[in-house]
Scaffold this active site. Structure first.
Site, PDB file in Angstrom:
ATOM      1  N   CYS A 130      46.368   9.837 -18.375  1.00 52.67           N
ATOM      2  CA  CYS A 130      47.583  10.611 -18.638  1.00 52.67           C
ATOM      3  C   CYS A 130      47.564  11.128 -20.080  1.00 52.67           C
ATOM      4  O   CYS A 130      48.113  10.499 -20.998  1.00 52.67           O
ATOM      5  CB  CYS A 130      48.825   9.751 -18.388  1.00 52.67           C
ATOM      6  SG  CYS A 130      50.368  10.682 -18.505  1.00 52.67           S
ATOM      7  N   THR A 386      72.831   6.777  -5.951  1.00 50.81           N
ATOM      8  CA  THR A 386      73.034   7.659  -4.798  1.00 50.81           C
ATOM      9  C   THR A 386      74.168   8.628  -5.086  1.00 50.81           C
ATOM     10  O   THR A 386      75.090   8.321  -5.842  1.00 50.81           O
ATOM     11  CB  THR A 386      73.357   6.843  -3.531  1.00 50.81           C
ATOM     12  OG1 THR A 386      73.494   7.739  -2.419  1.00 50.81           O
ATOM     13  CG2 THR A 386      74.637   6.047  -3.686  1.00 50.81           C
ATOM     14  N   TYR A 387      74.052   9.800  -4.508  1.00 53.23           N
ATOM     15  CA  TYR A 387      75.124  10.796  -4.569  1.00 53.23           C
ATOM     16  C   TYR A 387      75.658  11.043  -3.162  1.00 53.23           C
ATOM     17  O   TYR A 387      76.400  11.989  -2.938  1.00 53.23           O
ATOM     18  CB  TYR A 387      74.593  12.095  -5.193  1.00 53.23           C
ATOM     19  CG  TYR A 387      73.943  11.881  -6.542  1.00 53.23           C
ATOM     20  CD1 TYR A 387      74.709  11.804  -7.712  1.00 53.23           C
ATOM     21  CD2 TYR A 387      72.565  11.713  -6.654  1.00 53.23           C
ATOM     22  CE1 TYR A 387      74.119  11.590  -8.943  1.00 53.23           C
ATOM     23  CE2 TYR A 387      71.959  11.490  -7.878  1.00 53.23           C
ATOM     24  CZ  TYR A 387      72.748  11.433  -9.015  1.00 53.23           C
ATOM     25  OH  TYR A 387      72.150  11.196 -10.244  1.00 53.23           O
ATOM     26  N   ASN A 388      75.195  10.190  -2.220  1.00 52.35           N
ATOM     27  CA  ASN A 388      75.596  10.291  -0.815  1.00 52.35           C
ATOM     28  C   ASN A 388      75.302  11.664  -0.223  1.00 52.35           C
ATOM     29  O   ASN A 388      76.091  12.205   0.558  1.00 52.35           O
ATOM     30  CB  ASN A 388      77.083   9.954  -0.655  1.00 52.35           C
ATOM     31  CG  ASN A 388      77.391   8.531  -1.095  1.00 52.35           C
ATOM     32  OD1 ASN A 388      78.103   8.314  -2.081  1.00 52.35           O
ATOM     33  ND2 ASN A 388      76.845   7.558  -0.389  1.00 52.35           N
ATOM     34  N   THR A 389      74.160  12.212  -0.616  1.00 52.50           N
ATOM     35  CA  THR A 389      73.731  13.507  -0.068  1.00 52.50           C
ATOM     36  C   THR A 389      72.289  13.392   0.424  1.00 52.50           C
ATOM     37  O   THR A 389      71.512  12.565  -0.060  1.00 52.50           O
ATOM     38  CB  THR A 389      73.799  14.620  -1.119  1.00 52.50           C
ATOM     39  OG1 THR A 389      72.924  14.292  -2.217  1.00 52.50           O
ATOM     40  CG2 THR A 389      75.224  14.799  -1.636  1.00 52.50           C
ATOM     41  N   THR A 398      72.613   6.557   2.127  1.00 46.55           N
ATOM     42  CA  THR A 398      71.156   6.658   1.993  1.00 46.55           C
ATOM     43  C   THR A 398      70.498   5.302   1.700  1.00 46.55           C
ATOM     44  O   THR A 398      69.304   5.249   1.405  1.00 46.55           O
ATOM     45  CB  THR A 398      70.787   7.636   0.855  1.00 46.55           C
ATOM     46  OG1 THR A 398      71.327   7.141  -0.381  1.00 46.55           O
ATOM     47  CG2 THR A 398      71.350   9.017   1.131  1.00 46.55           C
ATOM     48  N   GLU A 463      66.549  15.615  -5.855  1.00 45.85           N
ATOM     49  CA  GLU A 463      66.317  14.514  -4.922  1.00 45.85           C
ATOM     50  C   GLU A 463      64.866  14.029  -4.989  1.00 45.85           C
ATOM     51  O   GLU A 463      64.588  12.832  -4.841  1.00 45.85           O
ATOM     52  CB  GLU A 463      66.684  14.946  -3.501  1.00 45.85           C
ATOM     53  CG  GLU A 463      68.186  15.165  -3.331  1.00 45.85           C
ATOM     54  CD  GLU A 463      68.559  15.792  -1.997  1.00 45.85           C
ATOM     55  OE1 GLU A 463      69.451  15.249  -1.325  1.00 45.85           O
ATOM     56  OE2 GLU A 463      67.964  16.834  -1.645  1.00 45.85           O
TER      57      GLU A 463
END
Length: 492
Positions: A130, A386-389, A398, A463
């Site tokens: 890297c 989480t953003y619940n999407t 999720t 995401e």
């Protein structure tokens, strides 16, 4: 407030270059006939990531006070806003924890001197070739007074650091092979011995930078403009494309190509999302109806662990490290692929016997106070974030998917949770996603944009960055579990 202003200016200053020097193509700025005789570098990349359109990253938090505060803190601590920070900004809660932990590891009171910390970062990042992280820490190493001779190769560093090379190698590629003998060899090396506190600090740094190398490659982080591979002095070759567009970050031509590529197979990727949602619903129903026996759960784990060994990309080729990177570590041929391709058996590590929460956390906190707490917070934020999407869907639980990703990574390292049904992994993670996960976690230097684009095609870039946070934290915890268990066995 002044810090926030300084950070903002530091980030935006390069965008005003054309105003100062003028452009011969559009006539902006100085007289077109005036020759300054100055070679002006321009970025080779288009923003912080090669995988994510620049405009999407720079829109994040543009009016967010929390973002400005985070940028100010990062700039104050590091003297820069690096591209990793600018990509992690998609998830400010995690970024805040990450920056706090990294700052403590590198700059606050601890067992190791500052130049040792940065050199260990170089050693860890070099294991995965890297150059991005190596270059950053070479500069930091010199800034804190490190001896430039050490940078000519690991053999020029003190014997104490050279002795760490074996642990670095095994931890990066086959952590299940770490034994208490590795630990004893470091702690009983006469005048080159490590103390337990120093060794725990070193182990945390090694695991941090192995994982950060995974994030760097997994998100396609571009080199900083001042580093090798981050700039060029050649003028742009695209016709009718003004130099002002480059200095102001308006890469519209290439972005049109990117956007058109993203629109391919939209209908197919839409159905992939719907199919994944349906599988999650069905699995939840099965959970409610019946529970597999312990024998069946153990069998499913062994099947998944065995199958994970043979998940690799069709374009998986040997990557030869450059000399300026390989000189920082030994045995360049040693890697994860040697293990997976020969079908060797990974011993099972039962979390019920040794886990982070009950064992690793307390050991780290005892020998390197406060760091265990910081790492634990970072693990929890990444795991529970989480953003619940999901793509275009909202109000989605999720947790099942996040747990499958985390446990699949640990499964690849032989780590088993007795209460988890590993049959869910094959239901939720398709082959292209597994290839991406394994490559990012085990051989990150081989990640390609095609791998990044091929999984979760309908999901947002934020995401996919979220996925990478899960990958690097699960990897770091897996490495820590093996190293800390070996230290515990040595101590008892």
């Amino acid at each position: 407030m002044r810090l926030a202003t300084a950070a903002s200016e530091a980030y935006t200053t390069p965008l005003a270059v054309s105003e100062l020097l003028g452009c011969k193509q559009c006539g902006a700025g100085r007289d077109q006939d005036e020759e300054l005789g100055i070679r002006i570098p321009r970025p080779l990349g288009q923003g912080p990531s090669r995988f994510i359109p620049e405009k999407e990253i720079l829109q994040v938090g543009s009016e967010d006070a929390q973002m400005h505060a985070l940028f100010a803190d990062s700039f104050a601590a590091l003297g820069r806003l690096d591209n990793i920070t600018l990509v992690m900004v998609f998830h400010p809660q995690y970024l805040e924890s990450f920056l706090k932990t990294q700052h403590y590891l590198l700059q606050m009171d601890g067992p190791l001197p500052l130049h040792y910390r940065h050199y260990i970062g170089i050693m860890a990042a070099a294991r995965h070739q890297c150059s991005y992280l190596v270059n950053l820490h070479v500069n930091d190493f010199l800034h804190v007074g490190g001896d430039p001779k050490w940078l000519n190769g690991l053999e020029n560093a003190p014997q104490k650091l050279q002795n760490l090379g074996e642990l670095n190698k095994v931890l990066a590629h086959r952590p299940w092979l770490i034994t208490k003998e590795h630990i004893e060899g470091l702690l009983k090396a006469e005048e080159h011995s490590w103390s337990l506190a120093e060794l725990v600090h070193a182990v945390v740094l090694l695991t941090h930078y192995h994982s950060l190398a995974s994030f760097t490659f997994g998100c396609g982080i571009s080199p900083e403009i001042h580093c090798d591979g981050g700039h060029t002095f050649r003028p742009p070759s695209v016709s009718n494309y003004c130099i002002c567009d480059i200095t102001n970050g308006n890469h519209s031509v290439d972005e049109m190509h990117v956007n058109s590529a993203e629109n391919v197979s939209v209908s197919d990727s839409f159905f992939e999302v719907e199919a994944l949602m349906e599988k999650m619903r069905q699995l939840q129903e099965c959970r409610d109806e019946e529970e597999a026996s312990q024998e069946e759960m153990a069998s499913r784990f062994e099947i998944e662990k065995r199958e994970s060994m043979f998940v690799f990309s069709s374009d998986d080729e040997e990557v030869t490290p450059a000399r300026d990177i390989s000189r920082h570590f030994e045995d360049t041929s040693y890697g994860y692929k040697d293990f997976s391709r020969h079908g060797m058996h990974v011993p099972t590590f039962r979390v019920q016997d040794y886990c982070w929460e009950d064992h690793g956390y307390s050991l780290v906190n005892r020998l390197y106070p406060d760091v265990g707490q910081l790492i634990d917070e970072k693990f929890h934020i990444a795991y529970n974030l989480t953003y619940n999407t999901m793509a275009m869907h909202k109000d989605v639980d999720t947790s099942m998917l996040r747990r499958a990703i985390w446990n699949y990574i640990h499964c690849m390292f032989g780590i088993r949770y007795d209460d988890y049904d590993y049959g869910e992994i094959n239901q939720l993670l398709d082959r292209s996603f597994k290839v991406y996960i394994k490559t990012v976690v085990c051989t990150p230097e081989k990640v390609t944009k095609r791998m990044y684009d091929s999984f979760w095609r309908q999901f947002k870039h934020s995401e996919k960055v979220h996925v990478n946070l899960l990958l690097i934290e699960a990897r770091m915890q897996a490495e820590l579990l093996y190293a800390l268990r070996a230290i515990t066995r040595y101590m008892t």
